[in-house]
Design a protein around this motif. Structure first.
Motif, PDB file in Angstrom:
ATOM      1  N   ARG A 189       1.230  14.364  68.982  1.00  0.00           N
ATOM      2  CA  ARG A 189       0.453  13.271  68.344  1.00  0.00           C
ATOM      3  C   ARG A 189       1.497  11.933  68.502  1.00  0.00           C
ATOM      4  O   ARG A 189       1.091  10.950  68.671  1.00  0.00           O
ATOM      5  CB  ARG A 189       0.126  13.425  66.820  1.00  0.00           C
ATOM      6  CG  ARG A 189      -0.494  12.394  66.081  1.00  0.00           C
ATOM      7  CD  ARG A 189      -0.430  12.787  64.686  1.00  0.00           C
ATOM      8  NE  ARG A 189       0.450  13.181  63.959  1.00  0.00           N
ATOM      9  CZ  ARG A 189       1.524  11.946  63.662  1.00  0.00           C
ATOM     10  NH1 ARG A 189       1.239  10.735  63.910  1.00  0.00           N
ATOM     11  NH2 ARG A 189       2.775  12.298  63.006  1.00  0.00           N
TER      12      ARG A 189
ATOM     13  N   LEU B  61      -5.504   9.943  75.853  1.00  0.00           N
ATOM     14  CA  LEU B  61      -6.686  10.699  74.908  1.00  0.00           C
ATOM     15  C   LEU B  61      -6.915  12.001  75.519  1.00  0.00           C
ATOM     16  O   LEU B  61      -6.919  13.230  74.947  1.00  0.00           O
ATOM     17  CB  LEU B  61      -7.716   9.878  74.414  1.00  0.00           C
ATOM     18  CG  LEU B  61      -8.486  10.492  73.284  1.00  0.00           C
ATOM     19  CD1 LEU B  61      -7.516  10.717  72.005  1.00  0.00           C
ATOM     20  CD2 LEU B  61      -9.562   9.615  72.919  1.00  0.00           C
ATOM     21  N   SER B  62      -7.312  12.024  76.742  1.00  0.00           N
ATOM     22  CA  SER B  62      -7.867  13.110  77.200  1.00  0.00           C
ATOM     23  C   SER B  62      -6.715  14.237  77.461  1.00  0.00           C
ATOM     24  O   SER B  62      -6.864  15.569  77.185  1.00  0.00           O
ATOM     25  CB  SER B  62      -8.322  12.832  78.591  1.00  0.00           C
ATOM     26  OG  SER B  62      -7.211  12.237  79.642  1.00  0.00           O
ATOM     27  N   GLU B  63      -5.482  13.736  77.994  1.00  0.00           N
ATOM     28  CA  GLU B  63      -4.277  14.557  78.000  1.00  0.00           C
ATOM     29  C   GLU B  63      -3.928  15.257  76.639  1.00  0.00           C
ATOM     30  O   GLU B  63      -3.485  16.379  76.638  1.00  0.00           O
ATOM     31  CB  GLU B  63      -3.206  13.855  78.540  1.00  0.00           C
ATOM     32  CG  GLU B  63      -3.177  13.553  79.996  1.00  0.00           C
ATOM     33  CD  GLU B  63      -1.929  12.677  80.814  1.00  0.00           C
ATOM     34  OE1 GLU B  63      -1.531  13.042  81.748  1.00  0.00           O
ATOM     35  OE2 GLU B  63      -1.678  11.817  79.945  1.00  0.00           O
ATOM     36  N   TYR B  64      -3.905  14.244  75.755  1.00  0.00           N
ATOM     37  CA  TYR B  64      -3.390  14.946  74.250  1.00  0.00           C
ATOM     38  C   TYR B  64      -4.594  15.949  73.800  1.00  0.00           C
ATOM     39  O   TYR B  64      -4.250  16.935  73.129  1.00  0.00           O
ATOM     40  CB  TYR B  64      -3.684  13.581  73.408  1.00  0.00           C
ATOM     41  CG  TYR B  64      -3.656  14.000  71.860  1.00  0.00           C
ATOM     42  CD1 TYR B  64      -2.398  14.351  71.550  1.00  0.00           C
ATOM     43  CD2 TYR B  64      -4.491  13.880  71.195  1.00  0.00           C
ATOM     44  CE1 TYR B  64      -2.344  14.640  70.122  1.00  0.00           C
ATOM     45  CE2 TYR B  64      -4.541  14.215  69.631  1.00  0.00           C
ATOM     46  CZ  TYR B  64      -3.600  14.738  69.098  1.00  0.00           C
ATOM     47  OH  TYR B  64      -3.450  14.856  67.919  1.00  0.00           O
ATOM     48  N   ASP B  65      -5.763  15.641  74.049  1.00  0.00           N
ATOM     49  CA  ASP B  65      -6.849  16.590  73.598  1.00  0.00           C
ATOM     50  C   ASP B  65      -6.650  18.043  74.312  1.00  0.00           C
ATOM     51  O   ASP B  65      -6.699  18.995  73.595  1.00  0.00           O
ATOM     52  CB  ASP B  65      -8.315  16.116  73.778  1.00  0.00           C
ATOM     53  CG  ASP B  65      -8.707  14.810  72.958  1.00  0.00           C
ATOM     54  OD1 ASP B  65      -8.014  15.105  71.923  1.00  0.00           O
ATOM     55  OD2 ASP B  65      -9.690  14.168  73.237  1.00  0.00           O
ATOM     56  N   GLU B  66      -6.188  17.986  75.640  1.00  0.00           N
ATOM     57  CA  GLU B  66      -6.049  19.198  76.416  1.00  0.00           C
ATOM     58  C   GLU B  66      -4.944  19.888  75.856  1.00  0.00           C
ATOM     59  O   GLU B  66      -4.793  21.120  75.713  1.00  0.00           O
ATOM     60  CB  GLU B  66      -6.297  18.826  77.887  1.00  0.00           C
ATOM     61  CG  GLU B  66      -5.720  20.045  78.867  1.00  0.00           C
ATOM     62  CD  GLU B  66      -5.892  19.449  80.139  1.00  0.00           C
ATOM     63  OE1 GLU B  66      -5.735  20.350  81.277  1.00  0.00           O
ATOM     64  OE2 GLU B  66      -5.892  18.360  80.702  1.00  0.00           O
ATOM     65  N   ARG B  67      -3.770  19.008  75.633  1.00  0.00           N
ATOM     66  CA  ARG B  67      -2.568  19.791  75.334  1.00  0.00           C
ATOM     67  C   ARG B  67      -2.694  20.297  74.126  1.00  0.00           C
ATOM     68  O   ARG B  67      -2.150  21.411  73.733  1.00  0.00           O
ATOM     69  CB  ARG B  67      -1.326  18.904  75.403  1.00  0.00           C
ATOM     70  CG  ARG B  67      -1.110  18.420  76.936  1.00  0.00           C
ATOM     71  CD  ARG B  67       0.405  17.804  76.954  1.00  0.00           C
ATOM     72  NE  ARG B  67       0.600  17.275  78.279  1.00  0.00           N
ATOM     73  CZ  ARG B  67       1.478  16.931  78.966  1.00  0.00           C
ATOM     74  NH1 ARG B  67       2.706  16.981  78.074  1.00  0.00           N
ATOM     75  NH2 ARG B  67       1.729  16.241  80.280  1.00  0.00           N
ATOM     76  N   LEU B  68      -3.311  19.734  73.019  1.00  0.00           N
ATOM     77  CA  LEU B  68      -3.444  19.841  71.778  1.00  0.00           C
ATOM     78  C   LEU B  68      -4.172  21.230  71.762  1.00  0.00           C
ATOM     79  O   LEU B  68      -4.044  22.288  70.887  1.00  0.00           O
ATOM     80  CB  LEU B  68      -4.391  18.906  70.715  1.00  0.00           C
ATOM     81  CG  LEU B  68      -4.426  19.294  69.425  1.00  0.00           C
ATOM     82  CD1 LEU B  68      -3.029  19.158  68.809  1.00  0.00           C
ATOM     83  CD2 LEU B  68      -5.277  18.050  68.713  1.00  0.00           C
ATOM     84  N   LYS B  69      -5.482  21.474  72.446  1.00  0.00           N
ATOM     85  CA  LYS B  69      -6.215  22.565  72.466  1.00  0.00           C
ATOM     86  C   LYS B  69      -5.335  23.851  73.008  1.00  0.00           C
ATOM     87  O   LYS B  69      -5.349  24.820  72.522  1.00  0.00           O
ATOM     88  CB  LYS B  69      -7.182  22.661  73.364  1.00  0.00           C
ATOM     89  CG  LYS B  69      -8.211  23.828  73.669  1.00  0.00           C
ATOM     90  CD  LYS B  69      -9.426  23.321  74.528  1.00  0.00           C
ATOM     91  CE  LYS B  69      -8.889  23.326  75.809  1.00  0.00           C
ATOM     92  NZ  LYS B  69     -10.150  23.125  76.845  1.00  0.00           N
TER      93      LYS B  69
ATOM     94  N   LEU C 274       1.379  10.665  72.002  1.00  0.00           N
ATOM     95  CA  LEU C 274       0.056   9.753  72.223  1.00  0.00           C
ATOM     96  C   LEU C 274       0.235   8.304  71.439  1.00  0.00           C
ATOM     97  O   LEU C 274      -0.073   7.314  72.060  1.00  0.00           O
ATOM     98  CB  LEU C 274      -1.298  10.503  71.495  1.00  0.00           C
ATOM     99  CG  LEU C 274      -2.430   9.792  71.401  1.00  0.00           C
ATOM    100  CD1 LEU C 274      -2.915   9.448  72.520  1.00  0.00           C
ATOM    101  CD2 LEU C 274      -3.722  10.532  70.412  1.00  0.00           C
TER     102      LEU C 274
END
Length: 205
Positions: free
Chosen positions: A16, A26-34, A19
């Motif tokens: 976070r 945002l797309s990289e953050y969502d993918e890594r967070l998952k 980011l």
């Protein structure tokens, strides 16, 4: 090593922050967070942070240190007194048992344990002595006596150092007489340069 939920949460916080700093979109953050919440090992989590310069690697927390074992002073005194009281018996018992074992080996056949005639009665007497000493408080008295001797040694050392300093400065002659030494010690104690000589502790102290 398997990662815990707290480790996954720490990685999510670092992602976070990356980011917010613009290091991830945002797309990289969502993918890594998952991937972070799906990670099973510390290696899986570390791979999500390798290209982030300010991210700390995930390190498993060390296990909490065991609480220090505190030995009561009275228990320590009792153990030291018992070791002192039984030390000679243990040494003699070990020496006689060694002689008995060597005789057994040399003769090639077992022999009756003859050291028991020496160490057996001695052990009985020591057991009675131990019980009586514990009742009388001898462990505490022995510890007080050892401490008194230590303080006497320190006092003698301080007195010798003062003698040398006084001789070096000319306050005392090179070979002072007994009266000159007594007068010097009295002056040193009056000035506070030397504490009073420790007194032997009373038997019931």
């Amino acid at each position: 090593m398997r990662a815990a939920d707290a480790d996954r949460q720490r990685v999510a916080e670092q992602l976070r922050e990356a980011l917010e700093e613009g290091r991830l979109d945002l797309s990289e953050y969502d993918e890594r967070l998952k991937d972070a919440y799906a990670a099973k090992t510390y290696g899986d989590l570390d791979r999500l942070l390798t290209d982030l310069p300010n991210a700390a690697p995930v390190v498993p927390a060390p296990p909490p240190a065991p609480p220090p074992v505190r030995i009561d002073a009275a228990d320590g005194q009792t153990q030291a007194w018992i070791r002192h009281l039984w030390g000679s018996w243990a040494s003699v018992a070990g020496f006689l048992s060694l002689i008995w074992a060597l005789g057994w080996i040399s003769e090639g056949r077992p022999d009756y344990y003859w050291p028991v005639w020496v160490i057996g009665p001695w052990a009985v007497l020591l057991a009675m002595r131990t019980a009586a000493g514990l009742v009388k408080g001898e462990p505490r008295m022995r510890a007080a006596e050892i401490e008194h001797r230590r303080r006497l040694r320190e006092h003698r050392h301080e007195r010798k150092m003062l003698y040398r300093q006084a001789i070096a400065t000319g306050e005392l002659p090179l070979n002072p007489s007994k009266q000159e030494r007594k007068a010097f010690i009295a002056r040193a104690m009056a000035r506070g340069d030397l504490p009073p000589k420790p007194h032997k502790p009373a038997a019931d102290a």
